[in-house]
Structure formats: C-alpha cells, structure tokens
Write an enzyme that holds these catalytic residues in place. Sequence first.
Site, short mmCIF file in Angstrom:
data_model
loop_
_atom_site.label_atom_id
_atom_site.label_comp_id
_atom_site.label_asym_id
_atom_site.label_seq_id
_atom_site.Cartn_x
_atom_site.Cartn_y
_atom_site.Cartn_z
N SER A 1 -0.57 -1.16 -5.86
CA SER A 1 -0.33 -0.09 -6.42
C SER A 1 2.01 -0.55 -6.87
CB SER A 1 -0.17 1.18 -7.19
OG SER A 1 0.78 1.90 -7.69
N HIS B 1 -2.84 -2.93 -10.15
CA HIS B 1 -3.46 -2.03 -11.27
C HIS B 1 -1.93 -1.47 -12.44
CE1 HIS B 1 -3.30 1.94 -9.15
NE2 HIS B 1 -1.97 1.02 -8.80
#
Length: 196
Positions: A96, A121
């Site tokens: 992330s 993501h």
Amino acid sequence: MIPVVIEQTSRGERSYDIYSRLLKDRIIMLTGPVEDSMANSVIAQLLFLDAQDSTKDIYLYVNTPGGSVSAGLAIVDTMNFIKADVQTIVMGMAASMGTVIASSGAKGKRFMLPNAEYMIHQPMGGTGGGTQQTDMAIAAEHLLKTRNTLEKILAENSGQSMEKVHADAERDNWMSAQETLEYGFIDEIMANNSLN
C-alpha cells in the site's frame, strides 16, 4: 523492549539503543503501520542525517503494511526535498503506502531482499456513519484525487504508464521480488549486504 548495544570507546563503554546506533551508520528503520508519529520520526531522522552530511547516502529499511496516505506522502516529499540520496531496502513487505515510499528511493538505489513482497492497490477511505450526502461526494472526490496522485508517483517511479498502474492497482496486487524488479519499482534484488 528495545535492544541496547554496548560499544568500546577510548573513554570506556558507551551504550546505545539499537536505533540510535544504526542512525550513526545512516540507517533508518521504517517498520509497522505508516502513521503520523512514525512518519515524524522518520522525517526527523532524514533531516538530521541530511544536515549532518548531504553528500552521503541514507539507508531506509522498509517493512510496512502501509497506512496513512498523508503521513506517507510527507515521508516521500522529505526524501525528495533533502539533498542526500535515500537508498531503500525492502525487507518483509512494502504494501500500500509502503510501495509509494520504497519506490521513491534514489533511482538505481532501490533494493529488495529475495523473499520480500510488494503490494499495490487503490487507496481506501470512508466517511463514517451518519454522513450527509454532500460530505460523501466531497470525500469521494478527494479519494479520486488521492488515487490519481499515488498512481502518478508509482508510474513515475516504475516507468509504467498511468493506465497500467491504474489497472494493476484496481485490487490488491501482490508481487514477488522478481516481479517487483520486472515492474520497475526496484533496481536490484539483494541476497547479501553489498550497499555502498
């Protein structure tokens, strides 16, 4: 408990907590969730080491599941702001927001250990219960801007197109060290410590 290291000096013994001792060698540990107090600590260390000697590289070891976008971007902006090159070494995982930080190291100096993982993501957000529709629309617009900002950084850092990064970040996308190297987020997989 933080380990203590004892060094012999000309004046006798001196004890350091392990992180202070690593800082003497220009090593910063970025571990755990990215949040404001952790980011402030990393930023302070980056600024300190740059002020101490901006001609020497700083070594940022990264093992994080990600976290706060604003805290992470503050770290990235500081890495870009200082004169010293920041070498990034991913151990464990950079997921992330961690991928944005780790891939923002100095080009040619972004490393990863063989069994570490990367994960990209789209950013997550929420408005909480009882939120008015107008506030939800504002939050959604902000989330879209945030996603665009992060994907732009990831595209620049990897050499991939914005469209590819956007598509690849649609869902959790885990990458091995080899896949991360091929994607362009890192420059080398390190089996042993060969940093300069």
